[in-house]
Design a protein around this motif. Sequence first.
Motif, mmCIF file in Angstrom:
data_model
loop_
_atom_site.group_PDB
_atom_site.id
_atom_site.type_symbol
_atom_site.label_atom_id
_atom_site.label_comp_id
_atom_site.label_asym_id
_atom_site.label_seq_id
_atom_site.Cartn_x
_atom_site.Cartn_y
_atom_site.Cartn_z
ATOM 1 N N UNK A 116 44.711 76.028 70.182
ATOM 2 C CA UNK A 116 43.954 76.616 71.282
ATOM 3 C C UNK A 116 44.030 75.713 72.508
ATOM 4 N N UNK A 117 43.883 74.418 72.282
ATOM 5 C CA UNK A 117 43.980 73.448 73.373
ATOM 6 C C UNK A 117 45.284 73.631 74.123
ATOM 7 N N UNK A 118 46.361 73.698 73.349
ATOM 8 C CA UNK A 118 47.673 73.824 73.972
ATOM 9 C C UNK A 118 47.818 75.172 74.650
ATOM 10 N N UNK A 119 47.306 76.210 74.001
ATOM 11 C CA UNK A 119 47.449 77.561 74.539
ATOM 12 C C UNK A 119 46.692 77.737 75.839
ATOM 13 N N UNK A 120 45.555 77.030 75.955
ATOM 14 C CA UNK A 120 44.731 77.171 77.149
ATOM 15 C C UNK A 120 45.213 76.250 78.260
ATOM 16 N N UNK A 121 46.135 75.333 77.928
ATOM 17 C CA UNK A 121 46.458 74.286 78.878
ATOM 18 C C UNK A 121 47.276 74.788 80.053
ATOM 19 N N UNK A 122 47.694 76.053 80.004
ATOM 20 C CA UNK A 122 48.411 76.583 81.151
ATOM 21 C C UNK A 122 49.860 76.149 81.175
ATOM 22 N N UNK A 129 42.445 66.442 75.148
ATOM 23 C CA UNK A 129 43.030 66.814 73.845
ATOM 24 C C UNK A 129 43.239 65.615 72.932
ATOM 25 N N UNK A 130 43.614 64.477 73.534
ATOM 26 C CA UNK A 130 43.806 63.267 72.733
ATOM 27 C C UNK A 130 42.490 62.896 72.037
ATOM 28 N N UNK A 131 41.425 62.962 72.820
ATOM 29 C CA UNK A 131 40.115 62.625 72.271
ATOM 30 C C UNK A 131 39.704 63.616 71.185
ATOM 31 N N UNK A 178 51.805 81.886 70.641
ATOM 32 C CA UNK A 178 52.765 82.760 71.316
ATOM 33 C C UNK A 178 52.377 82.975 72.784
ATOM 34 N N UNK A 179 51.067 82.971 73.032
ATOM 35 C CA UNK A 179 50.568 83.278 74.373
ATOM 36 C C UNK A 179 51.213 82.446 75.485
ATOM 37 N N UNK A 180 51.199 81.110 75.365
ATOM 38 C CA UNK A 180 51.813 80.324 76.451
ATOM 39 C C UNK A 180 53.308 80.581 76.579
ATOM 40 N N UNK A 181 53.962 80.854 75.444
ATOM 41 C CA UNK A 181 55.398 81.144 75.515
ATOM 42 C C UNK A 181 55.643 82.380 76.364
ATOM 43 N N UNK A 182 54.824 83.430 76.127
ATOM 44 C CA UNK A 182 54.973 84.655 76.917
ATOM 45 C C UNK A 182 54.720 84.353 78.386
ATOM 46 N N UNK A 183 53.690 83.519 78.636
ATOM 47 C CA UNK A 183 53.341 83.219 80.017
ATOM 48 C C UNK A 183 54.494 82.511 80.733
ATOM 49 N N UNK A 184 55.060 81.520 80.036
ATOM 50 C CA UNK A 184 56.164 80.766 80.645
ATOM 51 C C UNK A 184 57.358 81.685 80.871
ATOM 52 N N UNK A 185 57.629 82.523 79.873
ATOM 53 C CA UNK A 185 58.769 83.428 79.985
ATOM 54 C C UNK A 185 58.585 84.382 81.146
#
Lengths: 152, 505
Positions: B159-165, B437-439, B484-491
């Motif tokens: 989720x962290x990664x997906x929300x990171x934009x 995210x590291x924390x 998958x969400x961020x991948x779609x966004x980047x694409x």
Amino acid sequence: MLFQRLFLGVWLIAGLVMMYLALDYQAPFSYEPVGPRAYPMLMLGLMSAGLAYLLIKPTPIDHAHDEKPMDAPTARKVVSCILLLLAYALLFEPFGFVPSSIVAGFLFARLYGGRWLPSLVTSIVMSICLYILFDRILDVPLPLGILDGLEI
Amino acid sequence: METLNFLAQGFGVALTPTNLIIALVGTLIGTVVGLLPGLGPINGVALLIPVAFALGLPPESALILLAAVYLGCEYGGRISSILLNIPGEASTLMTTLDGYPLARKGLAGVALSLSAWSSFIGAFIATCGMVLFAPLLAKWAIAFGPAEYFALMVFAIVCLAGMAGDKPIKTLVASLLGLFLAAIGIDANSGVYRFTFDSIHLADGIQFVVLVLGLFSVSEVLLLLEKTHHGQDAVKATGRMLFNFREAKSVFLTNLRCAVSGFVMGVLPGAGATLASALAYMTEKRMAGEKGEFGKGDLRGLAAPETAIGASCCGAMIPMLTLGVPGSGTTAVMIGALTLYNITPGPLLFQNEPTLVWGLIASLFIANVMLLILNVPMIKVFTKILAVPNWALVPIIAIITSIGVYAVHATTFDLILMVIIGILGYILRKLDFPLSPLLLGFILGGLMEQNLRRALSISNGSMDILWSSGISQVVWLLAIVMLILPMIRIWRRRSLRRKAHMANV
């Protein structure tokens, strides 16, 4: 971009070294199917994969709106600030809280553009006040160091 | 009805004179910490943990203190946004967009009080939501076994990664580093020393106060070096200090909408106040359309992010209390504080420690009211604090941070480790790696490993247990969607850029 690649490379190598170290982590006898090795290996493996991807395709760095590019004076300041932090950390206990904080506080204030006299006065007042606040009122024990003989 | 009884019990805890004073002190400290540039709720909360310990506060009082500081920081963060156009912390960036123009128009007092009011509504609605949903979630979460927990933590990280934009990989790598760092030290199950390099100081792992203060305070000290030109003049808050009824009415619907969306964003792991405020501002701007004066001093543009921040802060406490999975960097620090008290947050917390949980919820109500009342008379004092120059501020940050670290174990090693972590944090920030995210990874790491090993012990090594139950299947599915969400966004962004490129040619 070069610095980023360099840093990522060092990080990746550190990760791989850690993985190599983790190879030895085995419980002498164990009651469970997963030993102490699997989890760090998994994390390091995924991290290294991510780092390798970033090495090949680094993302451009998005600078904050008020950030200036790094120039030589700033870099020098950053290095001296790091050295100062390290020296403060080393001297904190043997030298005692109040003396080391006065010296470090004064140098910090100078580094961030404070003038001589205000910096000195602020750091002396601040160190003594913080000592009284934490050690005496809040019960957080702080080292006396070279002031140990003063019986305060 | 049962809930109301518990809530009454909680108010009984929160309204004792000691806890009232603690909440008041916490909100004051929080506001000051929040409004200083470079210090945010994460530092504020982490610094107070050793103090809470040293004072021998019982766990519920300590948690009330930390929660009050958290809310206070979010309140304080907007003062510098409105008066100086410098966000006190990342989440209040959106507040500067309309808050500063309002202050320039001579409406600084109105902007401050109205944003306090918005933040209050947001926090109030979110706390009500907490009262309603947290016990339900806790009841439901009791069905979670180790396998489900493991899946849930994977979901939180993804989720962290997906929300990171725009930088999912960097976020992922940062959280994996945190997850790995948690493994340092003696392994509780087998007694094997991992990555300690034969140092006794590392045997029980990296202290999380050391990690937090290194990452967030020391790196901030280094970042402030670049901003020595700081001495900008604050806009004077003169004239009418309080907003009037018409102004409050004009933003009331905005308040309601943003409170709900902020609450939802707060509950989701990894989203947090920064994203909640950005989303609220963008949505309101779009809804207002051409008529709005967004960016030029629209009251709605001020109210929207503030409401969302207030709501998401309280919302973030729900996953922390019910699941033991933090929703934001600050709640991760609070979980760390609870573990120091030997209290494991999770669904059983509601059964085993009702005074703690409900006392905390009740004190959130109280702290919000306090902040709202404090805001108007204290604003003059707060603006004075804004005038503190960096050369006086930095030594204080550096020294108090060292005290906080030294208070944990009283070793030089921890101080040195903090500086090293701080340097690392500084480089990571310079390279645009997100640090919370590291924390979060660091806090989740231990739990994640334990749950994974426990689950596989139950099944005697068969991996099937990780996705055998209905709950874990749903969680895994959500995690995949988030991947998958961020991948779609980047694409999508790439194809848009290509189209724009084609049009240019």
